[in-house]
Design a protein around this motif. Sequence first.
Motif, PDB file in Angstrom:
ATOM      1  N   ILE A  53     -65.502 -12.518   7.076  1.00 55.91           N
ATOM      2  CA  ILE A  53     -65.008 -12.881   5.748  1.00 55.91           C
ATOM      3  C   ILE A  53     -64.952 -14.405   5.679  1.00 55.91           C
ATOM      4  O   ILE A  53     -64.441 -15.051   6.596  1.00 55.91           O
ATOM      5  CB  ILE A  53     -63.599 -12.295   5.496  1.00 55.91           C
ATOM      6  N   TYR A  54     -65.461 -14.969   4.590  1.00 49.08           N
ATOM      7  CA  TYR A  54     -65.442 -16.425   4.416  1.00 49.08           C
ATOM      8  C   TYR A  54     -64.014 -16.924   4.236  1.00 49.08           C
ATOM      9  O   TYR A  54     -63.238 -16.362   3.476  1.00 49.08           O
ATOM     10  CB  TYR A  54     -66.248 -16.836   3.177  1.00 49.08           C
ATOM     11  N   THR A  55     -63.693 -18.004   4.953  1.00 49.46           N
ATOM     12  CA  THR A  55     -62.431 -18.714   4.757  1.00 49.46           C
ATOM     13  C   THR A  55     -62.770 -20.182   4.543  1.00 49.46           C
ATOM     14  O   THR A  55     -63.912 -20.596   4.710  1.00 49.46           O
ATOM     15  CB  THR A  55     -61.491 -18.567   5.978  1.00 49.46           C
ATOM     16  N   TYR A  56     -61.766 -20.963   4.171  1.00 48.29           N
ATOM     17  CA  TYR A  56     -62.005 -22.389   3.960  1.00 48.29           C
ATOM     18  C   TYR A  56     -62.313 -23.110   5.264  1.00 48.29           C
ATOM     19  O   TYR A  56     -62.988 -24.127   5.273  1.00 48.29           O
ATOM     20  CB  TYR A  56     -60.809 -23.036   3.252  1.00 48.29           C
ATOM     21  N   GLU A  57     -61.837 -22.568   6.389  1.00 49.57           N
ATOM     22  CA  GLU A  57     -62.077 -23.188   7.694  1.00 49.57           C
ATOM     23  C   GLU A  57     -63.354 -22.697   8.359  1.00 49.57           C
ATOM     24  O   GLU A  57     -63.797 -23.265   9.338  1.00 49.57           O
ATOM     25  CB  GLU A  57     -60.899 -22.926   8.650  1.00 49.57           C
ATOM     26  N   GLY A  58     -63.918 -21.613   7.879  1.00 43.22           N
ATOM     27  CA  GLY A  58     -65.109 -21.037   8.513  1.00 43.22           C
ATOM     28  C   GLY A  58     -65.221 -19.574   8.144  1.00 43.22           C
ATOM     29  O   GLY A  58     -65.198 -19.223   6.981  1.00 43.22           O
ATOM     30  N   GLU A  59     -65.314 -18.720   9.156  1.00 43.23           N
ATOM     31  CA  GLU A  59     -65.410 -17.277   8.934  1.00 43.23           C
ATOM     32  C   GLU A  59     -64.448 -16.553   9.862  1.00 43.23           C
ATOM     33  O   GLU A  59     -64.259 -16.954  11.002  1.00 43.23           O
ATOM     34  CB  GLU A  59     -66.836 -16.787   9.192  1.00 43.23           C
ATOM     35  N   HIS A  81     -58.448   0.946  -2.972  1.00 41.40           N
ATOM     36  CA  HIS A  81     -59.495   0.026  -3.411  1.00 41.40           C
ATOM     37  C   HIS A  81     -59.772   0.185  -4.907  1.00 41.40           C
ATOM     38  O   HIS A  81     -60.513  -0.597  -5.484  1.00 41.40           O
ATOM     39  CB  HIS A  81     -60.772   0.249  -2.602  1.00 41.40           C
ATOM     40  N   LYS A  82     -59.145   1.159  -5.532  1.00 42.85           N
ATOM     41  CA  LYS A  82     -59.357   1.406  -6.958  1.00 42.85           C
ATOM     42  C   LYS A  82     -58.346   0.687  -7.850  1.00 42.85           C
ATOM     43  O   LYS A  82     -58.385   0.835  -9.064  1.00 42.85           O
ATOM     44  CB  LYS A  82     -59.317   2.907  -7.233  1.00 42.85           C
ATOM     45  N   GLU A  83     -57.456  -0.092  -7.254  1.00 49.97           N
ATOM     46  CA  GLU A  83     -56.498  -0.878  -8.033  1.00 49.97           C
ATOM     47  C   GLU A  83     -57.247  -1.936  -8.827  1.00 49.97           C
ATOM     48  O   GLU A  83     -58.414  -2.230  -8.555  1.00 49.97           O
ATOM     49  CB  GLU A  83     -55.488  -1.557  -7.094  1.00 49.97           C
ATOM     50  N   ASP A  84     -56.558  -2.557  -9.793  1.00 51.16           N
ATOM     51  CA  ASP A  84     -57.224  -3.608 -10.579  1.00 51.16           C
ATOM     52  C   ASP A  84     -57.437  -4.857  -9.730  1.00 51.16           C
ATOM     53  O   ASP A  84     -56.774  -5.063  -8.712  1.00 51.16           O
ATOM     54  CB  ASP A  84     -56.468  -3.916 -11.876  1.00 51.16           C
ATOM     55  N   ASN A  85     -58.394  -5.660 -10.149  1.00 53.83           N
ATOM     56  CA  ASN A  85     -58.818  -6.816  -9.348  1.00 53.83           C
ATOM     57  C   ASN A  85     -57.688  -7.798  -9.071  1.00 53.83           C
ATOM     58  O   ASN A  85     -57.615  -8.374  -7.983  1.00 53.83           O
ATOM     59  CB  ASN A  85     -59.975  -7.536 -10.036  1.00 53.83           C
ATOM     60  N   ALA A  86     -56.784  -8.026 -10.029  1.00 53.42           N
ATOM     61  CA  ALA A  86     -55.680  -8.968  -9.829  1.00 53.42           C
ATOM     62  C   ALA A  86     -54.770  -8.499  -8.699  1.00 53.42           C
ATOM     63  O   ALA A  86     -54.349  -9.300  -7.849  1.00 53.42           O
ATOM     64  CB  ALA A  86     -54.883  -9.127 -11.122  1.00 53.42           C
ATOM     65  N   LYS A  87     -54.479  -7.209  -8.660  1.00 52.74           N
ATOM     66  CA  LYS A  87     -53.614  -6.663  -7.608  1.00 52.74           C
ATOM     67  C   LYS A  87     -54.308  -6.733  -6.246  1.00 52.74           C
ATOM     68  O   LYS A  87     -53.690  -7.048  -5.232  1.00 52.74           O
ATOM     69  CB  LYS A  87     -53.242  -5.225  -7.955  1.00 52.74           C
ATOM     70  N   LEU A  88     -55.627  -6.448  -6.244  1.00 56.29           N
ATOM     71  CA  LEU A  88     -56.391  -6.501  -4.990  1.00 56.29           C
ATOM     72  C   LEU A  88     -56.446  -7.917  -4.429  1.00 56.29           C
ATOM     73  O   LEU A  88     -56.261  -8.117  -3.225  1.00 56.29           O
ATOM     74  CB  LEU A  88     -57.805  -5.972  -5.206  1.00 56.29           C
ATOM     75  N   GLU A  98     -56.067 -17.851   3.697  1.00 54.99           N
ATOM     76  CA  GLU A  98     -57.083 -18.901   3.721  1.00 54.99           C
ATOM     77  C   GLU A  98     -58.467 -18.421   3.302  1.00 54.99           C
ATOM     78  O   GLU A  98     -59.447 -19.145   3.452  1.00 54.99           O
ATOM     79  CB  GLU A  98     -57.144 -19.544   5.110  1.00 54.99           C
ATOM     80  N   TYR A  99     -58.587 -17.189   2.743  1.00 55.47           N
ATOM     81  CA  TYR A  99     -59.926 -16.718   2.379  1.00 55.47           C
ATOM     82  C   TYR A  99     -60.486 -17.525   1.213  1.00 55.47           C
ATOM     83  O   TYR A  99     -59.764 -17.994   0.355  1.00 55.47           O
ATOM     84  CB  TYR A  99     -59.938 -15.214   2.106  1.00 55.47           C
ATOM     85  N   ASP A 100     -61.800 -17.700   1.216  1.00 55.69           N
ATOM     86  CA  ASP A 100     -62.484 -18.515   0.211  1.00 55.69           C
ATOM     87  C   ASP A 100     -62.655 -17.686  -1.065  1.00 55.69           C
ATOM     88  O   ASP A 100     -63.485 -16.780  -1.131  1.00 55.69           O
ATOM     89  CB  ASP A 100     -63.854 -18.952   0.754  1.00 55.69           C
ATOM     90  N   GLU A 101     -61.849 -18.013  -2.076  1.00 51.72           N
ATOM     91  CA  GLU A 101     -61.826 -17.226  -3.310  1.00 51.72           C
ATOM     92  C   GLU A 101     -63.126 -17.330  -4.108  1.00 51.72           C
ATOM     93  O   GLU A 101     -63.400 -16.462  -4.934  1.00 51.72           O
ATOM     94  CB  GLU A 101     -60.640 -17.652  -4.175  1.00 51.72           C
ATOM     95  N   SER A 107     -65.360  -7.213  -5.271  1.00 49.65           N
ATOM     96  CA  SER A 107     -66.119  -6.085  -4.708  1.00 49.65           C
ATOM     97  C   SER A 107     -66.066  -6.099  -3.173  1.00 49.65           C
ATOM     98  O   SER A 107     -66.025  -5.037  -2.540  1.00 49.65           O
ATOM     99  CB  SER A 107     -67.571  -6.117  -5.183  1.00 49.65           C
ATOM    100  N   ASP A 108     -66.040  -7.299  -2.580  1.00 49.09           N
ATOM    101  CA  ASP A 108     -65.924  -7.417  -1.118  1.00 49.09           C
ATOM    102  C   ASP A 108     -64.545  -6.927  -0.660  1.00 49.09           C
ATOM    103  O   ASP A 108     -64.429  -6.224   0.354  1.00 49.09           O
ATOM    104  CB  ASP A 108     -66.128  -8.864  -0.673  1.00 49.09           C
ATOM    105  N   ILE A 109     -63.514  -7.313  -1.409  1.00 50.47           N
ATOM    106  CA  ILE A 109     -62.150  -6.896  -1.072  1.00 50.47           C
ATOM    107  C   ILE A 109     -62.035  -5.382  -1.171  1.00 50.47           C
ATOM    108  O   ILE A 109     -61.432  -4.730  -0.313  1.00 50.47           O
ATOM    109  CB  ILE A 109     -61.135  -7.605  -1.995  1.00 50.47           C
TER     110      ILE A 109
END
Length: 159
Positions: A53-59, A81-88, A98-101, A107-109
């Motif tokens: 998973i991409y983060t700001y520091e690397g992976e 995984h069927k929750e709305d995107n904001a909740k996910l 630190e994940y790269d938004e 879809s990855d989440i």
Amino acid sequence: MNLEKILAISGKPGLYVLKVQTRTGFVAESLTDGKKITVNLKSNVSLLSEISIYTYEGEKPLTEVMQRIAVKENKGQAISHKEDNAKLTAYFKEILPEYDEERVYPSDIKKVLNWYNTLQAKGLVTDEAPAATSTSEEIAAEEPVKKAPAKKAKAKKEE
């Protein structure tokens, strides 16, 4: 959590366990229904142990991300995984702040949470660390090499 033989196959729902390698591909067993399928080498297959998973520091390796989910949920089910995107995204931010938004999409989440819940339902969420691959030097140090008895060569003189 050991993800060494867990596969995601493009175009096929769910996760699979690598069972046997064949000359033309391999045989995998579905974690959802237990059916075995043959997969040829042309298929797009990903080992979960190789995904990051991409983060700001690397992976960050997926194994580490799933371990964080397991700690947060006390090895129980994560949110659906069927929750709305904001909740996910809010949930994922708690797990991996630190994940790269910009590079990790909702879809990855959803995939990560779906995979985690699938593994958890099958009892594969454990404290077990993935087996480290030993170098040839470590193996040589652990196991003394037994020399095969020398074969006696028959001497033939050609004249």
